[in-house]
Each structure stands twice: as structure tokens, then as C-alpha cells.
Design a protein around this motif. Sequence first.
Motif, PDB file in Angstrom:
ATOM      1  N   ASP A  43       0.828  -1.206   0.000  1.00 50.43           N
ATOM      2  CA  ASP A  43       0.000   0.000   0.000  1.00 50.43           C
ATOM      3  C   ASP A  43       0.861   1.254   0.000  1.00 50.43           C
ATOM      4  O   ASP A  43       0.379   2.345  -0.271  1.00 50.43           O
ATOM      5  N   PHE A  44       2.108   1.087   0.340  1.00 50.94           N
ATOM      6  CA  PHE A  44       2.976   2.254   0.511  1.00 50.94           C
ATOM      7  C   PHE A  44       4.054   2.327  -0.563  1.00 50.94           C
ATOM      8  O   PHE A  44       5.085   2.939  -0.382  1.00 50.94           O
ATOM      9  N   ARG A  45       3.762   1.659  -1.688  1.00 49.79           N
ATOM     10  CA  ARG A  45       4.697   1.735  -2.810  1.00 49.79           C
ATOM     11  C   ARG A  45       4.781   3.190  -3.279  1.00 49.79           C
ATOM     12  O   ARG A  45       3.788   3.905  -3.298  1.00 49.79           O
ATOM     13  N   ASP A  46       5.989   3.614  -3.615  1.00 47.70           N
ATOM     14  CA  ASP A  46       6.221   4.970  -4.148  1.00 47.70           C
ATOM     15  C   ASP A  46       5.798   6.101  -3.212  1.00 47.70           C
ATOM     16  O   ASP A  46       5.472   7.193  -3.666  1.00 47.70           O
ATOM     17  N   SER A  47       5.772   5.853  -1.891  1.00 51.15           N
ATOM     18  CA  SER A  47       5.452   7.033  -1.071  1.00 51.15           C
ATOM     19  C   SER A  47       6.690   7.918  -0.957  1.00 51.15           C
ATOM     20  O   SER A  47       7.818   7.462  -0.991  1.00 51.15           O
ATOM     21  N   ASP A  48       6.417   9.203  -0.829  1.00 46.93           N
ATOM     22  CA  ASP A  48       7.484  10.200  -0.775  1.00 46.93           C
ATOM     23  C   ASP A  48       8.106  10.203   0.619  1.00 46.93           C
ATOM     24  O   ASP A  48       7.416  10.456   1.602  1.00 46.93           O
ATOM     25  N   PRO A  49       9.399   9.921   0.708  1.00 46.22           N
ATOM     26  CA  PRO A  49      10.031   9.908   2.033  1.00 46.22           C
ATOM     27  C   PRO A  49      10.205  11.303   2.643  1.00 46.22           C
ATOM     28  O   PRO A  49      10.579  11.398   3.810  1.00 46.22           O
ATOM     29  N   VAL A  50       9.890  12.344   1.881  1.00 47.13           N
ATOM     30  CA  VAL A  50       9.985  13.735   2.356  1.00 47.13           C
ATOM     31  C   VAL A  50      11.388  14.058   2.883  1.00 47.13           C
ATOM     32  O   VAL A  50      11.613  14.233   4.092  1.00 47.13           O
ATOM     33  N   ILE A  51      12.315  14.139   1.958  1.00 49.41           N
ATOM     34  CA  ILE A  51      13.709  14.445   2.302  1.00 49.41           C
ATOM     35  C   ILE A  51      13.922  15.954   2.284  1.00 49.41           C
ATOM     36  O   ILE A  51      13.547  16.619   1.330  1.00 49.41           O
ATOM     37  N   ARG A  52      14.464  16.485   3.366  1.00 51.95           N
ATOM     38  CA  ARG A  52      14.771  17.920   3.421  1.00 51.95           C
ATOM     39  C   ARG A  52      16.206  18.110   3.887  1.00 51.95           C
ATOM     40  O   ARG A  52      16.694  17.334   4.709  1.00 51.95           O
ATOM     41  N   ALA A  53      16.862  19.156   3.387  1.00 52.26           N
ATOM     42  CA  ALA A  53      18.184  19.501   3.911  1.00 52.26           C
ATOM     43  C   ALA A  53      18.004  19.988   5.347  1.00 52.26           C
ATOM     44  O   ALA A  53      17.030  20.671   5.644  1.00 52.26           O
ATOM     45  N   THR A  54      18.897  19.616   6.235  1.00 52.83           N
ATOM     46  CA  THR A  54      18.760  20.090   7.620  1.00 52.83           C
ATOM     47  C   THR A  54      19.200  21.539   7.699  1.00 52.83           C
ATOM     48  O   THR A  54      20.034  21.998   6.923  1.00 52.83           O
ATOM     49  N   THR A  55      18.616  22.249   8.658  1.00 48.32           N
ATOM     50  CA  THR A  55      19.034  23.635   8.824  1.00 48.32           C
ATOM     51  C   THR A  55      20.247  23.695   9.749  1.00 48.32           C
ATOM     52  O   THR A  55      21.037  24.619   9.676  1.00 48.32           O
TER      53      THR A  55
END
Length: 631
Positions: A43-55
Motif C-alpha cells: 500500500d505504501f509503494r512509491d510514497s514520498d520519504p519527504v527528504i529535506r536539507a537540515t538547517t
Amino acid sequence: MIPQAGAILGLMAPNTDFFETIDPAAALRNRFSDAILRALGDDFRDSDPVIRATTNPEFGDFQVNAAMGLGKRLKRPPREVALEILQAVDLDGLAEEPEIAGPGFINVRIRTSALVEALNSIDADHLGVAPSKDTHPVVIDLCGVNVAKQLHVGHLRSTIIGDALGRILERRGRTVLRENHLGDWGLPIAMVLHRLRIAGIDLDALKLVDLDTAYRDGQLVTKMDVRGMEIVEDRNIGPHRIIELEEQNEGAQQQRNAAAETLVALQQGDAELVSDWQKLIDCTMRAVVDILEKLNVLLGTEHNRGESFYRTHLPGIIDTFVDGGLAVRDDGALIVRFPDRERPMLIQKSNGGYLYATTDLAAIRHRVVDENADRVVYVVDARQRDHFKDLFDAARMAGWGVTPDGHDVEMVHIPFGSVLGMDKKPLKTRSGDNVTLASLLDEAISRGRTEVHRRAGDENAPTHGFSKEELDRIGEGVGIGAIKYADLSNDLVRDYVFDMDRMIAFEGDTGPYLQYAHARICSIIAKADEDPDVVSNAPLIIGEPAERALALQLLQYGPMITEAARHLEPHRICTELHGLAETFNSFYQQCPVRKAATDELRRSRLRLCDLSRRVLADGLGLLGIEAIQTM
Ligand code: ARG
């Protein structure tokens, strides 16, 4: 083709190409997306891991934020979900052991060895910019000046933005067809021809002011009846005035008739008229070319594709719409109706005349069907929004939404805002006229020169002692760079204030700031006086946090260009280069280059300097801004 670098940043999914492997954020996205699938199921194929650069670099380079949203969806504590993802993720070769922070953020630090490997692979002519696989041409419709009309600031924006978009797409290997949709046909032009004739002007000595006057007078004549009668009726001005006006209007009507006859003769190819008409175009283009040269844009008369080019296509366009049942007669005129809006598109007047829209339909057909373009980009001010919406919808109705080889066509209008004066109103001169393009550019160039000369007066300035000609040339690059950067660095649709003082400043979010940053790196490299071959082969050492930050910044360049090309957004490049200049500055403050502790470290840092210089120069080049060596 670019060599396949399999081991870069460790294991990648087999279908990801080389360029995703040099982008740590993309690599993490792949790894974590796989992990989410393994941990949480199909059900979670291709979900966006939400990667952000750390501040805050203390916590690593990137944050993976997906567990927050996933926890909500699963109605489970995010921290627990994060833990499961961590157990499933394979970061071998790519990152250090990640950590969970707060409610369920995952902090990731890229391995130094992976950073070095990635830097090595972008240290080539491509600098990490991925080539596009699409071999269709892209058409960029830019500039769009009108014969006999003064160039205005909108044409400046269209030219600068269109040129930058062209360069960005070309950087990715696309074939770009720059087309200047010159307003060089139709009744207004015929009226100008007619006015010039009755004014007895020698067309071989034609000047821009003559054209301008003839155009304005022509416009007055064209609008006379409507305006005059409106006023008379509105204000109830009385019978004398009405009679006067009627007489005037009769004169105007005669002139309009004469212009219409001129147009017919022109359309039928009357040799003398055609030759006169060509003189109008030549005169207009002489002024335009002058400006294009100053602007340093990749646009010349060879890119002219005026409205007149399509004149023989127009009857066929009408046939297509009539035969296909796509247009209907309405009070004698031919209109196209759209299912979702009231406003129809007028494609033929009741007297049989064609319109701006008809020509644009012919142009889009030509671009898609004859030129096989799968992307047609119109850089035209925001006021023409409705026109382009109608145009694109009508073109799709006619079947031009697909190339002859079956590719979907992306039709884009890049609507840009107005340039405002310091009073936040559209730019006007003191006498209230519209500001011409030429005067703006001259001001920018003269301000750039003044600034460069002033700085060269300082004995310690690197330009001290340069000749006047050299300083003038640098100043010109600064002035034009200032204008272009101001034009490109914001969301294009926004109006912006033409504030010369701010634009030309060497500090802040400006073109000269980036040019200066570039020149400074050039001077650091020159002073170090190291053999370039030795530097380019020196092993990279990424130890200090500032070196790490610079490495990560440099690796963003290629992926960012892909995004700028996809979204047609030059401001992404401005932001990136500004970030690079600042990251470089703190690197240079914190990591001595010439006085580095060892020879190895010095050479490694020089190599980072050189890579930064090349990325800056490349990005400035895409904005059409000169990368100045000394300033
Ligand atoms: N000449 C037009 C104007 O000044 C701009 C042309 C834009 N391009 C087009 N294909 N309509 O408004």
C-alpha cells in the motif's frame, strides 16, 4: 553519452540513471522509498520519504520526515514508524548510521567517501547537469516587437527571460528554436505605410521617430470616430460639435479606407508596396538589433518569424476550423466556442479579415506539425493570459496537441509582470512617456561603468591601472548583468520595481554580487599560482563542516538545472548561485586555502575553488550574465 558510474553513492535501483546517483537527496529518496515499501507493505509503494536539507548541520545533512504523515495514516506513533523504516533501510556506502530525533524525524549524514565520489563525478564539463533524452525541438516565442512601434520594457523582459530559458534548455541538450513573432502584418502596418506616403517621407532615409509618429497618427485616425462620438454623447456636447466631428470622421473614414486598400494591395504582393514594407521592417530591426547586441542575447534577425510569415497559411486555418465543425458564424464573424467559458475566440472578422489569434493558430500549427516541437513556450506579458488560454485550447481541438510522431505537446505561456518605477506605477519618463528600452539599457551600462571606474580608483583594487576601454567593457557587463538578474531572480509573474541603485549593488541579491564572487574566486586561484593539472588531479579532502557544506551545495547544481528546465524557472538558478556564493564565502573564511596546513589540503581546497568557479560561471552563462574575471 555520459559514462555509467555504477558505484557512485552505493547501490542504486537499476533503472535510475547516472545523474540521480550524484544527487545525495535523490539517492536518499530512492533508498527510503524502498525501505518504506519493505517496512509497510505494498500500500505504501512509491510514497514520498519527504527528504529535506537540515538547517543545523550538527544533526546531519538531511532529514527524512515521512514518518509524521505515515504515522497519522496508520494511526500509530510516528516514532515507531520511523524505527521500522530505519530497520528496513539500506544505506550501505551512502550514509552513516541514521538517528531518530524528536517525534520521529530521521537525521542522515552522507558518508564523506560518498561525497568525494560524487564530487569527482561532477568534476567534468557536464558539472552534473543531466542531458535530456527528448530529441524534439522546443520553440521559444520571445521578444515579439512590433514594426513601427517603439520597443518597450515588456519586450525587454520577454527577450531576457526567453533567452535564459533557451540557454537552460540547450544546456540540457535540447534543440531550441528561438522565434521572434514580430508584429509585421495587418491593418496597423498598412495604416503606417499609408501615413508615411501622404507625409511624403523618403523611406530610404526612414528613421524610428518617423515610424513612431506615423503609427501614433494612424492609431488616432483608427480610433477617432469611436472616441469622439463617445465623448459627444456622454457629455451632451451639442449639435455644432457633432457636425464637426462627423466631418472629421469622414476624413478619418477615408484614411481607414485607404489603409484597407493598401493592405489588400500588400496582401496581393504589389511589388512597390512590398519593398516599402520591407523598409519599415528593416528600420525597426536596425534599432532592435542594436539593443539585442547590447543585451548579449542569442537572438538576431535570423530568428525573425513575423506574423507575415504565416499570411499564406491563414485561409487553411479557417478551413480546418470550419470543416472540422470547430468554429461557427456569429453575426458574420467566425468564432470558436469553448465548453467551459463564455468568452469565444474570434478567428475571422465579418469582413473576412484575420486577427492576431488567427495568425497565432497558424504559428502553433506550424510549430507542432511542421517543426515537430513538443514544447512551445510563449514568453509574453501577463495581460495576454486569456489569449493564450484560448489559443492552446483551440489548437488542441484542431489536433495540434500531439506531434506528428505521436508525442504530447506541452504549450506554455510564461506570463510575466510589469516593470514599475520607484513610485510603484508603470515606468514613465518625466514627461509621462513610456520608457524606451534603449534608454533603460543605456542607463544601466552607464551606472555599471561609473561603479567599475570608481572601484578601480582604489590602489588595492584588482582593476587598478586597467585602461579606460577595459573598465568600460567590464562596466557594461555589470550593468547588463544587473538588469538581467533583477529580471530573472523573482517569480516571473510578479511586477518588480526598477530600482537601479539596488540592482547594481555589489552586495545583496544582485547580479553584480555573483559576478564579484566569481571574480574573487578567479583571483584566489590566480594568487595561489599552482599548476592547474596538479590541482585538477588532487585528491579531495572533505573534513571541515564548511567543506562539507560546499560539497553538498555543488552537488545540488545539476539536479537544480533539471528542475529549472522542467518548470521553466530561471529564478531557481539565481537562488542556487546566490547560495553557492555565500557557502563559498564561509568556506573561504573558515578554511585557509593558500595557507592550508599541508600541500595536499591546499590542493584539495584549490580544486574546490575551481569547481565552485566553474559552477558559478556555468550558471551565470545560463542566465546570460557575463562571468567577469576581474572586477
Ligand atoms: N507583438 C505582440 C505584442 O507586442 C507579442 C507577440 C507574442 N507572440 C505571439 N505568438 N503572440 O503584444
